[in-house]
Design a protein around this motif. Sequence first.
Motif, PDB file in Angstrom:
ATOM      1  N   HIS A  62       0.818  -1.213   0.000  1.00 38.37           N
ATOM      2  CA  HIS A  62       0.000   0.000   0.000  1.00 38.37           C
ATOM      3  C   HIS A  62       0.856   1.269   0.000  1.00 38.37           C
ATOM      4  O   HIS A  62       2.048   1.255   0.292  1.00 38.37           O
ATOM      5  N   SER A  79       4.327  -5.510  -5.503  1.00 34.11           N
ATOM      6  CA  SER A  79       3.263  -6.185  -6.242  1.00 34.11           C
ATOM      7  C   SER A  79       3.690  -7.598  -6.598  1.00 34.11           C
ATOM      8  O   SER A  79       4.856  -7.825  -6.937  1.00 34.11           O
ATOM      9  N   HIS A  87      -1.679  -7.330  -3.566  1.00 39.03           N
ATOM     10  CA  HIS A  87      -1.737  -6.686  -4.876  1.00 39.03           C
ATOM     11  C   HIS A  87      -0.942  -7.533  -5.876  1.00 39.03           C
ATOM     12  O   HIS A  87       0.084  -8.116  -5.508  1.00 39.03           O
ATOM     13  N   PRO A  88      -1.421  -7.612  -7.122  1.00 40.19           N
ATOM     14  CA  PRO A  88      -2.639  -7.034  -7.693  1.00 40.19           C
ATOM     15  C   PRO A  88      -3.871  -7.899  -7.413  1.00 40.19           C
ATOM     16  O   PRO A  88      -3.743  -9.106  -7.165  1.00 40.19           O
ATOM     17  N   GLU A  89      -5.037  -7.286  -7.503  1.00 43.71           N
ATOM     18  CA  GLU A  89      -6.263  -7.993  -7.143  1.00 43.71           C
ATOM     19  C   GLU A  89      -6.549  -9.162  -8.071  1.00 43.71           C
ATOM     20  O   GLU A  89      -7.111 -10.182  -7.644  1.00 43.71           O
TER      21      GLU A  89
END
Length: 487
Positions: free
Chosen positions: A94, A100, A129-131
Amino acid sequence: MRKIFCWLFFFMMAFRLSAQQSPNIVFIVSDDHGTDDLACYGNKSIHTPNLDGLAQEGVRFNRAYATSASCTASRSTLLSGIYNHANGLYGHMHHFHHFSAYEHIQSLPVLLKELGDYETVRVGKYHLHPEHVFRFDSLLAGHGRNSVEMSNHCISFLSERTADQPFLLYYCTEDPHRSGSIKAGTDFVDTFGNQKESRVGITPHIFQPEEVEIPPYLPDDPQTRAEMAEYYQAVARMDQGIGKLFHYLKSADLWENTIIVYLSDNGIAFPGAKSNQYEPALKLPLIVKPQKGTFEVATSNALVSWVDITPTLLDMVGLLPQAKNRLSEVYQQDTLRWDHTASPDFHGKSFKGAFSNPNFKKDTIFASHTFHEITMYYPMRTIITERYKLIWNIAYPLPFPHAEDLWSSASWQAALEKGGEYYGPRPMALYNQRPEFELYDLQEDPLEINNLAQKDAHVELLSHLKQKLKAFCIASNDPWQVKWERQ
């Protein structure tokens, strides 16, 4: 024709029966909760009746370890079965940290969805992350600091389940992570979120500083006791909401065919625990309730690791061979892309055998930490055996970077103000400046005070463990393996 119809009917019934028997998974992850802080692990002062009850119905693991005592890195390993130094999430994802995962990582929710037709849903903290790599079908409402609210938002989802649609519920509280403000009338910072007015539906369980148990690695002083009382309250709040979730599972007649896993991402947010590789950082609670009738062991002393969680859950629902094939297929499609980042197999191994075999053992596990926040570069690699632990502080010439919430804690600030030589039993100097290697006898020295790496009598043991740790770095495609040859 009638014979064909009969065969078709029996085939469809067998398929439906098989679908009905696929167990659901409820995967509960708390935030910064230590092993010392559950009654079922021996703490007689804390209030955790619901998790203690889960331990009575499942298997309690006494030697379960995170791979990294940092939120994103730990969770990425939990949901991928790949060490964070190989999945790309070296530290927090975040804000400006911006780590990532690699695009080719195959996560638990994606594998369950694609290979087992599981419905996947999450509630609470995410921090990944990533979703699309850690993809869930849906997100339920609910603030991670209010586990009662989180559980209430699960009611509709649970009540609508049918026997032929297995599900994964990823339930992540933000308790008992530090978060909060100055508590009026006291001289310390309440950083466990207990004074917020948003705790609707929570019945607070208040602890007095003199009631709490102080872990032996922390100083027993007024500041630590005051903070620990607030921490206990956050733990009790979390347990209360988890109890609501258990009630709703039972009311929906889902309890018996549901695998429930409870664990913490990393250790308690005090110096020497979170963001370190010492026992309070990595050795964590793990309670697993398999589906009804599939376990015979009440407690296990097997060495298990968070990198083992995804392959174990896939094994428990019968999808591990298919998942391994999927990883191999993806690897074959783009070998160069994987060359220095991951493996065509899970790094972890299933410990499903521990549920029925009291003698189930793994000789060795590993841990890996590189970043907490982006400003906290301090790579460490660790090997843990039945008796010994070796920590390799790769950037040992650097001072150890303390996380902000640990540095600003009343406990640490009090130690700094006193100007003493020790914080608990460990010298303050060793918190701030680490040697290259730390070797501890966990049996004789559970507080990890006596560094055997500096003792002539343990030269052979040190060499042996260093070779095994180096082999691990190479086998797991650790980018930091080059540091074995040059600093």
